[in-house]
Design an enzyme around this catalytic site. Structure first.
Site, mmCIF file in Angstrom:
data_model
loop_
_atom_site.group_PDB
_atom_site.id
_atom_site.type_symbol
_atom_site.label_atom_id
_atom_site.label_comp_id
_atom_site.label_asym_id
_atom_site.label_seq_id
_atom_site.Cartn_x
_atom_site.Cartn_y
_atom_site.Cartn_z
ATOM 1 N N HIS A 361 -4.546 1.697 9.162
ATOM 2 C CA HIS A 361 -4.314 2.097 8.088
ATOM 3 C C HIS A 361 -3.900 1.232 6.973
ATOM 4 C CE1 HIS A 361 -5.275 6.447 8.472
ATOM 5 N NE2 HIS A 361 -4.666 6.456 9.459
ATOM 6 N N LYS A 553 2.399 8.606 -5.708
ATOM 7 C CA LYS A 553 2.101 7.995 -4.333
ATOM 8 C C LYS A 553 3.301 7.085 -3.879
ATOM 9 C CE LYS A 553 -1.439 5.932 -6.337
ATOM 10 N NZ LYS A 553 -2.541 6.205 -5.227
ATOM 11 N N THR A 659 -5.788 8.582 -0.596
ATOM 12 C CA THR A 659 -6.296 10.201 -0.542
ATOM 13 C C THR A 659 -5.993 10.692 -1.974
ATOM 14 O OG1 THR A 659 -4.457 10.492 0.937
ATOM 15 C CG2 THR A 659 -6.515 10.247 1.997
#
Length: 818
Positions: A361, A553, A659
């Site tokens: 990731h 975020k 995302t």
């Protein structure tokens, strides 16, 4: 019985079930019940249906001895479960009507539920989206994690600075979970390895003098949308394996009697404890090993329950490692197969290689996890032995065969690196063992192959693949944006909830003035709701007709919230100088900084100081700056439907996927972005005319870095940037306590080397923001862009991601549950 009578009967059953749980589980009359009582009663009503399907699902999976994916993640971020569960069960409207008959407001009840404190950001939310899709698509799955008592932390802003408080989300318990004491596992730590002869006369390693802690499992049902499948998430709580020392307690040694119990239970207290100290590092590694050891033992127990021989283990079990945190699971399975199941090395290692897959990731070195060899050997002596042997065999048998006599290749590929201080590179261990390694966006996967693991890719090209991330439309449209959902249902039918590619049919309405107007009315209504939330949380009034510019975020320099801040200061300079030819904007931030991350905290403080200056200027009617504290899933569900502009401005080549970009696009926000992560694929899907792209590409930044990047060059040649940075260094933004976070941010950009190329991208960012301003003035044009973003976001459903995993990596088939 006709359909209308059946519907009335069902609502009556829901109402009776709620009253029953209120009375017999909570001992409350309707007149004395609190909102929390009503919430628990509604949850228990839904849980009845969930558990009924859960039992059928598990029976079906057991009888058919299915192949199952076991998903290991250190974090999940489900948010609140009630509303989403009611949607997936198909009983949301009936429940609302039943509560209305009972004199209760559904929204008031839903808002009682705390967000589950099981995660931090995108990694955890992705894991939760995947569990939703696995159940919706009828794939057999179990999710493993940790039952954190206090979560990450609850963020407060005190004088504009982040202060971490315990997130005590379990203070009153949660009705969704079931404790499975009978499946408690014992986990070994510390000790030493001795060699002894076994009953067959073979010399075997024996792990001795270890400490034991217990892992107690808590299960939470995961239900699919209009599906009979109920999978589950199993979360491990750490408890002391030792009995309470009553003798010591009675001698007056109260704290000593509790010492071991408190120490052991610390393991599942907090997500991501600060690892800036040695004790913090040991706790982090202990957490990771604790949850994977419990999980591997549980997987083996479940496998043995339906299978007589380990010959079929890799045919029935696939384990997906979500990032680097659970990688020690590889060594734990190997240890059990060798030491407890008496497998040969070759057979045990072959099972491991066929069972595990790894999702990377991040490209950031600090997130790939390297553990001190000495610390790992101290905590897990047997595992360190096994890692050394894995490494020896890999280097001498595989690397030597590929590159004979090339020690430089061996050093680069070795799992254990370093001369004086040795470290274990966990990502290398994953690549050596795992059957597949995937990135999470097309660009990211290419960088994983060619930048992060180029030599491994040369050795194992077939291991590497891509699965672009996705998000569930159940939560991120149907649940959090009900007005938009109804509009979509009327336009293209409700099947988009299960088949997001049907959103493409919305393209037919993008130029329809009537549809555009309805869309804009819904967006304005959502902005009014968020404006009320902002007023409540921050005490600041914002204009719902302004452009809502959103960056939500995790706070990290590579995500470049400070680039956004520079643009805000640029706009504010124009306002105070009398240039008011701009669309009014409300800049909305939501972010948590890691407790030990100094510069991230400085950026939060800097945004807060600038917000205070701008929001308190009575002559400013063009800009508001909002930093919403304690950003979480529930807050995201308020922000995302209201967003006009989605800030995805990370340094190109640093963001794996993202995302939030997908969630915001699904809700009709246009994106301003660099060509980073999944932004590249969003651009391909929505079209160049419906996205705002700026900045250097990853290749250009690599060339810039190689040729020599000098931040002062940009400072000296751009007069506006020069003025802004000088302004940040002045006493204008110094607090009454002498704190100067903006000066510190400025110094990190100019004197700290600007490692994420903020100044290099500033000019193009400002230019592109002007294009945003011009586009927003034409409401019809903006509505068309926003609708096309929704219509072309279907590819970013987590359903598509899970189908990709099932076919490319897991070889998993859906199982219909009757």
């Amino acid at each position: 019985m006709d359909e209308k009578t059946q519907a009335q009967d069902f609502k009556l059953k829901i109402k009776e079930s709620i009253i029953k749980h209120l009375q017999f589980d909570l001992a409350r009359e309707q007149t004395s019940a609190t909102l929390r009582d009503w919430w628990v009663a509604v949850c228990l009503m839904a849980k009845e249906m969930i558990m009924s399907n859960f039992i059928r699902t598990q029976r079906s999976h057991h009888v058919n001895n299915v192949r199952r994916v076991y998903y290991m993640s250190l974090e999940y971020l489900p948010g609140r479960l009630l509303k989403n569960n009611l949607i997936n069960l198909g009983i949301l409207d009936d429940t609302k009507k039943a509560l209305e008959v009972l004199g209760q407001n559904f929204d008031d009840i839903v808002n009682v539920e705390p967000d589950m404190g099981l995660g931090n950001g995108g990694l955890g939310r992705l894991a939760s989206c995947f569990q939703d899709s696995l159940a919706t698509l009828n794939y057999p799955a179990v999710a493993y994690g940790i039952h954190y008592e206090l979560g990450l932390f609850r963020q407060e802003l005190v004088d504009g600075k982040q202060v971490e408080k315990p997130d005590n989300w379990l203070l009153s318990g949660t009705p969704w979970e079931v404790c499975r004491l009978e499946n408690t596992q014992n986990v070994k730590l510390y000790g030493k390895v001795e060699y002894r002869y076994d009953s067959r006369g073979d010399l075997k390693p024996v792990w001795q003098d270890y400490e034991t802690i217990q892992g107690v499992p808590w299960d939470i049902g995961i239900i699919g949308y209009r599906s009979n499948t109920v999978n589950f998430m199993r979360l491990w709580e750490a408890r002391s394996a030792s009995e309470f020392d009553l003798k010591m307690f009675n001698e007056g040694k109260f704290f000593e009697a509790m010492d071991k119990q408190v120490k052991n239970e610390t393991i599942s207290k907090v997500l991501y404890p600060d690892d800036s100290t040695d004790s913090g590092k040991i706790l982090r590694l202990t957490q990771q090993y604790f949850f994977v050891s419990c999980s591997i033992q549980d997987i083996i127990r479940r496998f043995k329950n339906g299978n007589k021989s380990f010959d079929t283990f890799a045919k029935k079990v696939v384990i997906q490692l979500n990032d680097t945190h659970p990688i020690i699971a590889i060594v734990e399975l190997l240890r059990i197969l060798l030491d407890e199941e008496n497998f040969s090395w070759d057979d045990a290692w072959n099972i491991c290689k066929q069972t595990f897959s790894y999702t990377n990731h991040t490209l950031l070195p600090e997130a790939l996890e390297e553990w001190s060899a000495g610390m790992l050997e101290y905590l897990l002596p047997r595992h360190y032995q096994l890692i050394c042997e894995i490494n020896r065999r890999f280097l001498t048998e595989e690397v030597e065969k590929k590159w004979p006599g090339d020690d430089s290749k061996k050093n680069a590929l070795s799992i254990i690196s370093g001369d004086k201080v040795k470290v274990v590179r966990m990502a290398h261990l994953a690549v050596v063992c795992c059957k597949y390694i995937n990135g999470v966006a097309t660009m990211h996967s290419e960088l994983v192959k060619n930048l992060l693991f180029p030599l491994f890719y040369q050795m194992f090209p077939k291991k590497f693949t891509n699965v672009t991330n996705g998000v569930t439309p159940r939560l991120w449209i149907r649940c959090c944006n009900p007005s938009l959902s109804k509009l979509l249902d009327r336009a293209i039918g409700p099947k988009w909830t299960e088949d997001s590619e049907q959103l493409r049919d919305l393209e037919n309405f993008a130029n329809d003035p009537v549809f555009q107007q309805k869309f804009l009315e819904i967006k304005t209504s959502n902005k009014l709701n968020l404006a009320r939330k902002i007023s409540k949380l921050c005490g600041i009034e914002v204009d719902p007709n302004s452009l809502f510019d959103v960056q939500i975020k995790r706070l990290h320099e590579y995500k470049r919230q400070h680039l956004n801040l520079l643009h805000i200061l640029h706009m504010y300079r124009h306002v105070i100088r009398g240039d008011r030819d701009m669309v009014p904007r409300t800049f909305i931030f939501g972010a948590k900084a890691a407790p030990g991350y100094y510069m991230a905290k400085q950026i939060i403080h800097g945004i807060s100081i600038v917000a205070k200056e701008i929001n308190n200027n009575s002559n400013n009617d063009k800009i508001r700056v909002i930093f919403l504290p304690n950003y979480n899933v529930s807050l995201a569900c308020d922000i995302i439907p209201a967003a006009d502009l989605s800030e995805q401005i990370s340094t190109a080549g640093k963001e794996a996927s993202g995302t939030g970009n997908m969630k915001l696009a699904m809700n009709g926000a246009c994106t301003i972005c660099t060509l980073d992560g999944a932004n590249v694929e969003i651009k391909e899907e929505v079209g160049d005319a419906n996205i705002f792209v700026f900045g250097h590409t990853e290749k250009e930044l690599k060339e810039l870095h190689t040729s020599g990047y000098f931040p002062y060059d940009y400072y000296n040649k751009n007069e506006e940037l020069h003025s802004i940075l000088d302004w940040m260094a002045s006493n204008f933004f110094v607090t009454e306590y002498g704190e100067a976070p903006l000066r510190n941010i400025r110094n990190s950009l100019l004197d700290g080397g600007d490692p994420f190329f903020v100044l290099a991208d500033f000019e193009d960012y400002v230019r592109t923001q002007k294009a945003v301003d011009e586009a927003y003035r034409d409401k019809q044009r903006w509505a068309q862009k926003a609708i096309l973003n929704i219509a072309r976001s279907g590819m970013f459903s987590s359903d598509r991601s899970i189908k990709d995993y099932a076919t490319k990596i897991w070889n998993l088939k859906p199982i219909d549950v009757e």
